[in-house]
Design a protein around this motif. Structure first.
Motif, mmCIF file in Angstrom:
data_model
loop_
_atom_site.group_PDB
_atom_site.id
_atom_site.type_symbol
_atom_site.label_atom_id
_atom_site.label_comp_id
_atom_site.label_asym_id
_atom_site.label_seq_id
_atom_site.Cartn_x
_atom_site.Cartn_y
_atom_site.Cartn_z
ATOM 1 N N LYS A 254 27.739 35.587 15.566
ATOM 2 C CA LYS A 254 28.066 34.320 14.916
ATOM 3 C C LYS A 254 27.147 33.174 15.333
ATOM 4 O O LYS A 254 26.957 32.231 14.571
ATOM 5 C CB LYS A 254 29.533 33.968 15.196
ATOM 6 N N ASN A 255 26.610 33.252 16.538
ATOM 7 C CA ASN A 255 25.677 32.215 16.995
ATOM 8 C C ASN A 255 24.280 32.813 17.053
ATOM 9 O O ASN A 255 23.851 33.325 18.091
ATOM 10 C CB ASN A 255 26.102 31.658 18.342
ATOM 11 N N THR A 256 23.571 32.747 15.943
ATOM 12 C CA THR A 256 22.241 33.354 15.856
ATOM 13 C C THR A 256 21.137 32.441 16.380
ATOM 14 O O THR A 256 19.968 32.843 16.397
ATOM 15 C CB THR A 256 21.925 33.727 14.400
ATOM 16 N N LYS A 257 21.473 31.235 16.800
ATOM 17 C CA LYS A 257 20.462 30.298 17.266
ATOM 18 C C LYS A 257 20.077 30.531 18.723
ATOM 19 O O LYS A 257 19.099 29.952 19.205
ATOM 20 C CB LYS A 257 20.964 28.852 17.115
ATOM 21 N N THR A 258 20.852 31.366 19.420
ATOM 22 C CA THR A 258 20.582 31.597 20.828
ATOM 23 C C THR A 258 19.784 32.884 21.016
ATOM 24 O O THR A 258 19.876 33.824 20.230
ATOM 25 C CB THR A 258 21.895 31.702 21.625
ATOM 26 N N GLU B 288 23.538 48.216 29.313
ATOM 27 C CA GLU B 288 24.319 47.368 28.426
ATOM 28 C C GLU B 288 23.764 45.949 28.454
ATOM 29 O O GLU B 288 23.426 45.411 29.508
ATOM 30 C CB GLU B 288 25.798 47.336 28.839
ATOM 31 N N ASP B 289 23.653 45.329 27.279
ATOM 32 C CA ASP B 289 23.161 43.959 27.186
ATOM 33 C C ASP B 289 24.307 43.010 27.522
ATOM 34 O O ASP B 289 25.323 42.990 26.838
ATOM 35 C CB ASP B 289 22.647 43.693 25.764
ATOM 36 N N PRO B 290 24.191 42.197 28.562
ATOM 37 C CA PRO B 290 25.288 41.301 28.942
ATOM 38 C C PRO B 290 25.611 40.251 27.891
ATOM 39 O O PRO B 290 26.699 39.680 27.903
ATOM 40 C CB PRO B 290 24.776 40.647 30.235
ATOM 41 N N ASP B 291 24.691 39.984 26.957
ATOM 42 C CA ASP B 291 24.946 38.996 25.914
ATOM 43 C C ASP B 291 25.473 39.625 24.627
ATOM 44 O O ASP B 291 25.612 38.945 23.616
ATOM 45 C CB ASP B 291 23.670 38.213 25.591
ATOM 46 N N LEU B 292 25.767 40.920 24.646
ATOM 47 C CA LEU B 292 26.370 41.567 23.479
ATOM 48 C C LEU B 292 27.806 41.935 23.795
ATOM 49 O O LEU B 292 28.260 43.038 23.554
ATOM 50 C CB LEU B 292 25.589 42.825 23.069
ATOM 51 N N GLY B 293 28.549 40.970 24.302
ATOM 52 C CA GLY B 293 29.932 41.216 24.684
ATOM 53 C C GLY B 293 30.862 41.291 23.493
ATOM 54 O O GLY B 293 30.492 41.004 22.361
ATOM 55 N N GLU B 294 32.110 41.672 23.737
ATOM 56 C CA GLU B 294 33.107 41.787 22.675
ATOM 57 C C GLU B 294 33.251 40.462 21.956
ATOM 58 O O GLU B 294 33.395 39.416 22.559
ATOM 59 C CB GLU B 294 34.458 42.179 23.284
ATOM 60 N N GLY B 295 33.225 40.512 20.645
ATOM 61 C CA GLY B 295 33.490 39.345 19.822
ATOM 62 C C GLY B 295 32.317 38.413 19.660
ATOM 63 O O GLY B 295 32.405 37.440 18.938
ATOM 64 N N GLU B 296 31.207 38.683 20.275
ATOM 65 C CA GLU B 296 30.055 37.788 20.098
ATOM 66 C C GLU B 296 29.257 38.164 18.863
ATOM 67 O O GLU B 296 28.942 37.332 18.050
ATOM 68 C CB GLU B 296 29.157 37.823 21.330
ATOM 69 N N ALA B 297 28.989 38.820 19.052
ATOM 70 C CA ALA B 297 28.037 39.010 17.996
ATOM 71 C C ALA B 297 28.602 39.617 16.600
ATOM 72 O O ALA B 297 29.705 39.345 16.353
ATOM 73 C CB ALA B 297 27.001 39.931 18.554
#
Length: 363
Positions: A145-149, A122-131
């Motif tokens: 929502k934050n595509t700059k990171t 699991e990708d730790p930066d693909l959490g609920e509500g992030e992406a």
């Protein structure tokens, strides 16, 4: 999600294989970039709304008609490089001796390969509500929502123009090196037109329907490449060329040093893993990035492809399917999303031969 049923696809070149353990050194290793913004005045002219999502190829019963390749000469030729530069120059490069030997070795490998192992990926930066939509059960795609990171800064919207109709189509694509972008071959070459598309434009981190929503600009290409087998082996239906549906674009500018890129590798023991798929599905608001995650089961992994029930839509073609490697702490691409069927969506697997082919074009 429900477990995928086994969906039979034509086995073409690599019906059996011996897999190499991935090594995380360039090319193939990931980079999070230097964090600096990038917008060059020489970037391409991006005009939102002019493109329609390129239709995702569909796999049907006809795909079972494609016989596996057994002829060594044809198999090796299929891994030649066919390309076109931005100035219209045709490019043809024969497979290297190392690639030729690898293809022949895989073609003649024993039928029983190594068993896969289960991975926590699991990708730790693909959490609920992030992406028609290829969604299985409830639509579980989530907007990024934050595509700059990073890693989203390395994922982009890809446009191309049909020289036959003059219309633009869109796909998804991923930086895998400073100037190297990975996508699907059908996003670069049209069997319907029997010709290359043109005017490829890569827009990393696009997050909306205006040019101002392209936070890093839009970048033009130097050259585009596909596997020769994707063109030569076409028999009038998509299933005849699915094993070769990989494409590479070389950008004119070094974009990845700033924005980062994802790693890629062939795992010798690829078994159950969590697939992450991020791209630009055409049923969502124009220019918005969406992510999906789903389980890939070992019984749905073949030497040339694997299948999953991550939700997709036209426009998602070319999206990288990646796993989070907990040992290296890198996001590692294991396949490219290319096709759909009533039972599953499909990625071309980055097996040993495909990795070698990609490496030969890496910049």
């Amino acid at each position: 999600m429900t477990k995928l049923t086994n969906a039979m696809i034509a086995s073409a070149l690599l019906s059996t294989a011996m897999w190499a353990v991935p090594a995380f050194a360039d090319p193939g290793s990931a980079s999070s970039g230097n964090g600096e913004s990038m917008r060059d005045v020489t970037s391409g002219d991006f005009k939102p709304g002019r493109a329609k999502p390129i239709t995702t190829p569909k796999l049907t019963d006809e795909d079972s008609r494609a016989a596996p390749l057994t002829d060594e000469a044809t198999a090796v030729k299929s891994y030649g490089i066919v390309g076109r530069s931005a100035d219209g120059k045709e490019i043809k490069i024969e497979p290297s001796e190392a690639l030729r030997e690898l293809i022949i070795k895989q073609l003649n490998a024993p039928a029983d390969g190594p068993e896969g192992t289960q991975r926590k990926t699991e990708d730790p930066d693909l959490g609920e509500g992030e992406a028609g939509r290829q969604v299985f059960g409830t639509d579980d795609r989530v907007q990024v929502k934050n595509t700059k990171t990073y890693p989203f800064s390395a994922i982009g919207y890809l446009e191309a123009k049909s020289p036959k109709t003059g219309s633009y189509g869109s796909c998804s694509a991923t930086l895998i090196g400073p100037r190297t972008v990975l996508t699907a071959a059908h996003c670069l070459y049209s069997h319907e037109d029997k010709d290359w598309l043109s005017e490829y434009l890569f827009v990393p981190g696009l997050n909306g329907s205006t040019a101002d929503d392209a936070p890093f600009g839009a970048f033009t290409y130097e050259s585009a490449y596909v596997l020769q087998g994707f063109i030569d082996n076409y028999q009038g239906y998509y299933g005849s060329v699915i094993p070769w549906d990989l494409g590479i674009i070389t950008l004119k500018q070094d974009v990845g040093t700033n924005l980062g890129w994802l790693g890629y590798a062939n795992y010798d023991d690829l078994g159950d893993f969590t697939a992450n798929l991020v791209g630009y599905p055409g049923d969502k608001p124009m220019g918005t990035m969406w992510k999906a995650s789903c389980e890939v089961h070992a019984e749905n992994i073949a030497p040339e492809y694997f299948q999953y029930d991550c939700d997709t839509f036209p426009g998602s073609s070319g999206s990288s399917v990646y796993a989070y490697d907990n040992n290296s702490k890198q996001r590692i691409i294991t396949g490219v999303n290319v096709a759909e069927s009533p039972d599953a969506n499909t990625a071309v697997r980055l097996n040993a031969a495909n990795i070698q082919w990609i490496n030969s074009l890496y910049k």
